[in-house]
Motif scaffolding. Structure first.
Motif, PDB file in Angstrom:
ATOM      1  N   ASP A 141       0.832  -1.209   0.000  1.00  0.00           N
ATOM      2  CA  ASP A 141       0.000   0.000   0.000  1.00  0.00           C
ATOM      3  C   ASP A 141       0.866   1.259   0.000  1.00  0.00           C
ATOM      4  O   ASP A 141       0.579   2.229  -0.718  1.00  0.00           O
ATOM      5  CB  ASP A 141      -0.921   0.005   1.226  1.00  0.00           C
ATOM      6  CG  ASP A 141      -2.023  -1.045   1.117  1.00  0.00           C
ATOM      7  OD1 ASP A 141      -2.303  -1.481  -0.017  1.00  0.00           O
ATOM      8  OD2 ASP A 141      -2.578  -1.425   2.157  1.00  0.00           O
ATOM      9  N   ALA A 142       1.911   1.238   0.828  1.00  0.00           N
ATOM     10  CA  ALA A 142       2.784   2.409   0.881  1.00  0.00           C
ATOM     11  C   ALA A 142       3.505   2.602  -0.458  1.00  0.00           C
ATOM     12  O   ALA A 142       3.615   3.727  -0.960  1.00  0.00           O
ATOM     13  CB  ALA A 142       3.803   2.240   2.002  1.00  0.00           C
ATOM     14  N   LEU A 143       3.962   1.494  -1.050  1.00  0.00           N
ATOM     15  CA  LEU A 143       4.651   1.615  -2.340  1.00  0.00           C
ATOM     16  C   LEU A 143       3.711   2.142  -3.423  1.00  0.00           C
ATOM     17  O   LEU A 143       4.120   2.943  -4.265  1.00  0.00           O
ATOM     18  CB  LEU A 143       5.226   0.257  -2.755  1.00  0.00           C
ATOM     19  CG  LEU A 143       6.475  -0.191  -1.994  1.00  0.00           C
ATOM     20  CD1 LEU A 143       6.828  -1.631  -2.346  1.00  0.00           C
ATOM     21  CD2 LEU A 143       7.657   0.727  -2.318  1.00  0.00           C
ATOM     22  N   LEU A 195      15.226   2.318  -5.558  1.00  0.00           N
ATOM     23  CA  LEU A 195      16.133   1.190  -5.842  1.00  0.00           C
ATOM     24  C   LEU A 195      16.560   0.489  -4.556  1.00  0.00           C
ATOM     25  O   LEU A 195      17.127  -0.599  -4.600  1.00  0.00           O
ATOM     26  CB  LEU A 195      17.366   1.679  -6.616  1.00  0.00           C
ATOM     27  CG  LEU A 195      17.093   2.169  -8.042  1.00  0.00           C
ATOM     28  CD1 LEU A 195      18.364   2.713  -8.667  1.00  0.00           C
ATOM     29  CD2 LEU A 195      16.531   1.041  -8.896  1.00  0.00           C
ATOM     30  N   ARG A 196      16.301   1.137  -3.392  1.00  0.00           N
ATOM     31  CA  ARG A 196      16.607   0.498  -2.109  1.00  0.00           C
ATOM     32  C   ARG A 196      15.415  -0.286  -1.579  1.00  0.00           C
ATOM     33  O   ARG A 196      15.454  -0.765  -0.437  1.00  0.00           O
ATOM     34  CB  ARG A 196      16.983   1.559  -1.073  1.00  0.00           C
ATOM     35  CG  ARG A 196      18.109   2.481  -1.485  1.00  0.00           C
ATOM     36  CD  ARG A 196      18.355   3.491  -0.384  1.00  0.00           C
ATOM     37  NE  ARG A 196      19.330   4.497  -0.756  1.00  0.00           N
ATOM     38  CZ  ARG A 196      19.708   5.489   0.038  1.00  0.00           C
ATOM     39  NH1 ARG A 196      19.201   5.578   1.255  1.00  0.00           N
ATOM     40  NH2 ARG A 196      20.594   6.376  -0.360  1.00  0.00           N
ATOM     41  N   CYS A 197      14.359  -0.385  -2.384  1.00  0.00           N
ATOM     42  CA  CYS A 197      13.141  -1.050  -1.914  1.00  0.00           C
ATOM     43  C   CYS A 197      13.450  -2.468  -1.436  1.00  0.00           C
ATOM     44  O   CYS A 197      14.114  -3.250  -2.138  1.00  0.00           O
ATOM     45  CB  CYS A 197      12.110  -1.082  -3.042  1.00  0.00           C
ATOM     46  SG  CYS A 197      10.585  -1.909  -2.576  1.00  0.00           S
ATOM     47  N   GLY A 198      12.931  -2.808  -0.266  1.00  0.00           N
ATOM     48  CA  GLY A 198      13.239  -4.117   0.303  1.00  0.00           C
ATOM     49  C   GLY A 198      12.272  -5.202  -0.108  1.00  0.00           C
ATOM     50  O   GLY A 198      12.530  -6.378   0.170  1.00  0.00           O
ATOM     51  N   SER A 199      11.157  -4.861  -0.737  1.00  0.00           N
ATOM     52  CA  SER A 199      10.158  -5.868  -1.079  1.00  0.00           C
ATOM     53  C   SER A 199      10.066  -6.044  -2.588  1.00  0.00           C
ATOM     54  O   SER A 199       9.289  -5.371  -3.260  1.00  0.00           O
ATOM     55  CB  SER A 199       8.791  -5.470  -0.508  1.00  0.00           C
ATOM     56  OG  SER A 199       7.831  -6.435  -0.852  1.00  0.00           O
ATOM     57  N   ARG A 200      10.850  -6.958  -3.127  1.00  0.00           N
ATOM     58  CA  ARG A 200      10.822  -7.216  -4.571  1.00  0.00           C
ATOM     59  C   ARG A 200       9.472  -7.806  -4.982  1.00  0.00           C
ATOM     60  O   ARG A 200       8.963  -7.543  -6.068  1.00  0.00           O
ATOM     61  CB  ARG A 200      11.972  -8.157  -4.934  1.00  0.00           C
ATOM     62  CG  ARG A 200      13.342  -7.549  -4.645  1.00  0.00           C
ATOM     63  CD  ARG A 200      14.422  -8.619  -4.602  1.00  0.00           C
ATOM     64  NE  ARG A 200      14.712  -9.200  -5.898  1.00  0.00           N
ATOM     65  CZ  ARG A 200      15.650  -8.753  -6.722  1.00  0.00           C
ATOM     66  NH1 ARG A 200      16.376  -7.710  -6.376  1.00  0.00           N
ATOM     67  NH2 ARG A 200      15.863  -9.324  -7.878  1.00  0.00           N
ATOM     68  N   ASP A 201       8.874  -8.615  -4.085  1.00  0.00           N
ATOM     69  CA  ASP A 201       7.592  -9.226  -4.421  1.00  0.00           C
ATOM     70  C   ASP A 201       6.493  -8.159  -4.514  1.00  0.00           C
ATOM     71  O   ASP A 201       5.616  -8.243  -5.371  1.00  0.00           O
ATOM     72  CB  ASP A 201       7.240 -10.283  -3.373  1.00  0.00           C
ATOM     73  CG  ASP A 201       6.070 -11.133  -3.809  1.00  0.00           C
ATOM     74  OD1 ASP A 201       6.118 -11.673  -4.943  1.00  0.00           O
ATOM     75  OD2 ASP A 201       5.094 -11.256  -3.044  1.00  0.00           O
ATOM     76  N   ALA A 202       6.553  -7.154  -3.636  1.00  0.00           N
ATOM     77  CA  ALA A 202       5.561  -6.075  -3.686  1.00  0.00           C
ATOM     78  C   ALA A 202       5.691  -5.301  -4.994  1.00  0.00           C
ATOM     79  O   ALA A 202       4.687  -4.918  -5.603  1.00  0.00           O
ATOM     80  CB  ALA A 202       5.736  -5.148  -2.488  1.00  0.00           C
ATOM     81  N   LEU A 203       6.912  -5.101  -5.452  1.00  0.00           N
ATOM     82  CA  LEU A 203       7.105  -4.409  -6.742  1.00  0.00           C
ATOM     83  C   LEU A 203       6.500  -5.240  -7.876  1.00  0.00           C
ATOM     84  O   LEU A 203       5.850  -4.693  -8.779  1.00  0.00           O
ATOM     85  CB  LEU A 203       8.599  -4.184  -6.987  1.00  0.00           C
ATOM     86  CG  LEU A 203       9.280  -3.135  -6.102  1.00  0.00           C
ATOM     87  CD1 LEU A 203      10.781  -3.138  -6.338  1.00  0.00           C
ATOM     88  CD2 LEU A 203       8.707  -1.740  -6.370  1.00  0.00           C
ATOM     89  N   ARG A 204       6.731  -6.527  -7.831  1.00  0.00           N
ATOM     90  CA  ARG A 204       6.177  -7.395  -8.886  1.00  0.00           C
ATOM     91  C   ARG A 204       4.655  -7.298  -8.906  1.00  0.00           C
ATOM     92  O   ARG A 204       4.036  -7.183  -9.966  1.00  0.00           O
ATOM     93  CB  ARG A 204       6.622  -8.842  -8.643  1.00  0.00           C
ATOM     94  CG  ARG A 204       6.084  -9.839  -9.659  1.00  0.00           C
ATOM     95  CD  ARG A 204       6.311 -11.264  -9.224  1.00  0.00           C
ATOM     96  NE  ARG A 204       5.649 -11.599  -7.965  1.00  0.00           N
ATOM     97  CZ  ARG A 204       4.335 -11.796  -7.843  1.00  0.00           C
ATOM     98  NH1 ARG A 204       3.548 -11.691  -8.900  1.00  0.00           N
ATOM     99  NH2 ARG A 204       3.803 -12.089  -6.670  1.00  0.00           N
ATOM    100  N   ARG A 205       4.045  -7.329  -7.721  1.00  0.00           N
ATOM    101  CA  ARG A 205       2.583  -7.288  -7.656  1.00  0.00           C
ATOM    102  C   ARG A 205       2.042  -5.948  -8.157  1.00  0.00           C
ATOM    103  O   ARG A 205       0.961  -5.893  -8.747  1.00  0.00           O
ATOM    104  CB  ARG A 205       2.106  -7.544  -6.221  1.00  0.00           C
ATOM    105  CG  ARG A 205       2.308  -8.989  -5.763  1.00  0.00           C
ATOM    106  CD  ARG A 205       1.447  -9.279  -4.515  1.00  0.00           C
ATOM    107  NE  ARG A 205       1.784  -8.398  -3.415  1.00  0.00           N
ATOM    108  CZ  ARG A 205       2.725  -8.651  -2.510  1.00  0.00           C
ATOM    109  NH1 ARG A 205       3.426  -9.772  -2.589  1.00  0.00           N
ATOM    110  NH2 ARG A 205       2.976  -7.802  -1.539  1.00  0.00           N
ATOM    111  N   LEU A 206       2.782  -4.887  -7.955  1.00  0.00           N
ATOM    112  CA  LEU A 206       2.311  -3.581  -8.426  1.00  0.00           C
ATOM    113  C   LEU A 206       2.190  -3.522  -9.946  1.00  0.00           C
ATOM    114  O   LEU A 206       1.380  -2.760 -10.485  1.00  0.00           O
ATOM    115  CB  LEU A 206       3.268  -2.478  -7.944  1.00  0.00           C
ATOM    116  CG  LEU A 206       3.117  -2.062  -6.473  1.00  0.00           C
ATOM    117  CD1 LEU A 206       4.200  -1.051  -6.101  1.00  0.00           C
ATOM    118  CD2 LEU A 206       1.738  -1.471  -6.215  1.00  0.00           C
TER     119      LEU A 206
END
Length: 485
Positions: free
Chosen positions: A286-288, A317-328
């Motif tokens: 949600d925050a992303l 680029l420092r985002c710690g949740s790669r899975d959250a990026l994929r879902r976005l």
């Protein structure tokens, strides 16, 4: 240039009932010598605003110590003439400073304050001692506050003891002293400011927290962390920003909401980016989504907003949740410009798990998302993307074809050679064709040379030029505006 004299004609026109003639004469005197100063000061009292404004600009144009000396008495006049004098003297700058010390002991509180402000604007650092006297002993708080501010502006480190002592003054003076000390990043002020964290005044505590963050001393960390656990929301946000400015890792949980509120709020962008720096490592989906939507709302054609956007991208680029990026990438509630940036970040981070979602985005209705998806697949560099990218070189938009061609060149593989050669034969935009030549050369240079005889027209010329080592352009043109082959 020859100086304009105060001729009989100019004197006559200065007395004319026609405001246009008076103004023209005043403007002509901007090229005059010191003899023009008095008529111009007199013109500041003209009834017409246009004449007043022209007189002010002409006096600024003449400038110098004599003008400053003759304008100074206006500081005792009505508000309009005081303001005009301040504008003129500020523009004159350093040349006005030698005349100002006597005014520091003037009976008029405002005149002393004006003199201090002009000293700061004119770079009068050598008057540090006199400014300290005003800070420590002047009866008027506005004068003391102006002195504190001036000492900070001038970077007068010899004034630190007086500025630290001023932290015990009334709130208005205290604020200016804290601003001065934080601007100088003065370590000696840390302990006195820490004491202000328990001050009963919320504005004072808030200002002390911000000043400690600006100073950036590690000596403030323990106290700020302790204050973090006992303070209210607004102060908590200030403490978090100060800790991040000092470079302290925040406690692992519990403050993401505060940081997101700061980033989404109305603070200055430097504070919002500080909050993002602390937030991005622990941000959930949600925050992303909110962060990418804000990033997507920025206008990259505006220089300021482009700089902010690049800063946000760098922090993402420092985002710690790669899975959250994929879902976005698959999130229908994320607006298209935000989703374009997600694709760019996914590519930069080379998130292979996102490849299936990028395949879907290659068929998106929005051109920029398709382009970003192709670029991301090229950066990830997995051969599994080759087939989807070959399909993308048939995209109706040149921007997308160019990105897909570049991605195929980066991934390599002779399976892409014939599709790219076929594209080169029919491509209507020069920059896409040039990208195709470079991709073909990267995949199989010998085969490209051998195939040049199968090409015609501009396609063959591009290949021949590339093979001979002649520059064929930087490929930076807009396919939508590029000349056709």
């Amino acid at each position: 240039m020859r100086k304009v004299t105060v001729s009989a004609r100019i004197r006559k026109n200065l007395e004319s009932p026609d405001a246009g003639k008076r103004r023209s004469s005043v403007e002509a005197l901007s090229l005059g010598d010191e003899r023009a100063i008095y008529p111009l000061i007199k013109a500041l009292r003209d009834s017409h605003p246009g004449v007043q404004d022209a007189a002010m600009r002409s006096l600024i144009s003449i400038g110098g110590e004599v003008t400053a000396w003759m304008v100074l008495p206006l500081l005792r006049e009505d508000p309009f003439l005081r303001n005009a004098a301040m504008v003129i003297l500020k523009e004159i700058g350093a040349d006005a400073v030698p005349h100002l010390p006597p005014l520091l002991k003037d009976k008029d509180d405002d005149v002393r304050k004006f003199a201090i402000e002009l000293i700061a604007d004119g770079g009068g650092r050598h008057l540090e001692k006199a400014l300290c006297e005003r800070l420590s002993f002047d009866k008027n708080p506005n004068v003391r506050a102006a002195a504190a501010k001036a000492l900070g502006t001038l970077g007068c480190r010899g004034a630190v003891p007086a500025l630290v002592a001023a932290l015990g003054d009334i709130e208005w003076v205290r604020f200016n002293a804290m601003e001065a000390l934080s601007g100088m990043r003065e370590d000696a002020a840390v302990e006195p400011m820490l004491a202000l964290l328990s001050d009963p005044s919320p504005p004072t505590r808030h200002a002390a927290i911000e000043a400690l963050g600006m100073i950036g001393s590690s000596r403030a960390v323990e106290a700020l962390l302790g204050h973090l656990g006992i303070t209210v929301q607004n102060e908590r946000a200030a403490v978090l920003k100060s800790l991040l400015r000092i470079g302290v890792p925040l406690p692992r949980a519990g403050y993401s909401g505060d940081l997101l509120d700061i980033f989404l709020g109305d603070d200055e962008w430097k504070d919002r980016l500080v909050a993002l720096r602390g937030l991005v490592g622990n941000a959930d989906g949600d925050a992303l989504r909110a962060i990418f939507d804000v990033a997507g709302s920025l206008d990259a054609t505006e220089m300021d907003e482009e700089e902010i956007l690049q800063s946000i991208k760098g922090l993402l680029l420092r985002c710690g949740s790669r899975d959250a990026l994929r879902r976005l990438l698959d999130d229908p509630t994320l607006r298209f410009r935000g989703k374009t940036i997600v694709a760019e970040i996914v590519g930069e981070l080379r998130i292979r798990e996102a490849i299936p979602s990028l395949f879907v985005r290659l068929r998106d209705d929005v051109r920029d998302i398709r382009r970003a998806a192709a670029q991301a697949l090229g950066k990830i560099g997995d051969p599994v993307a080759r087939e989807a990218l070959v399909a993308a070189i048939h995209d109706p938009e040149g921007h997308v074809r160019k990105a897909a061609v570049a991605a195929l060149g980066a991934i390599g593989g002779k399976e892409s050679f014939e599709p790219l050669l076929s594209l080169l034969r029919r491509e209507e935009f020069d920059d896409v064709a040039r990208e195709a030549v470079q991709a073909l050369f990267a995949i199989d240079a010998e085969a490209l040379i051998a195939s040049s005889g199968r090409l015609e027209g501009n396609a063959r010329n591009l290949v021949d030029a590339f093979v001979r080592g002649r520059p064929i352009g930087d490929g930076g043109e807009d396919p939508g505006n590029e000349g056709r082959t």
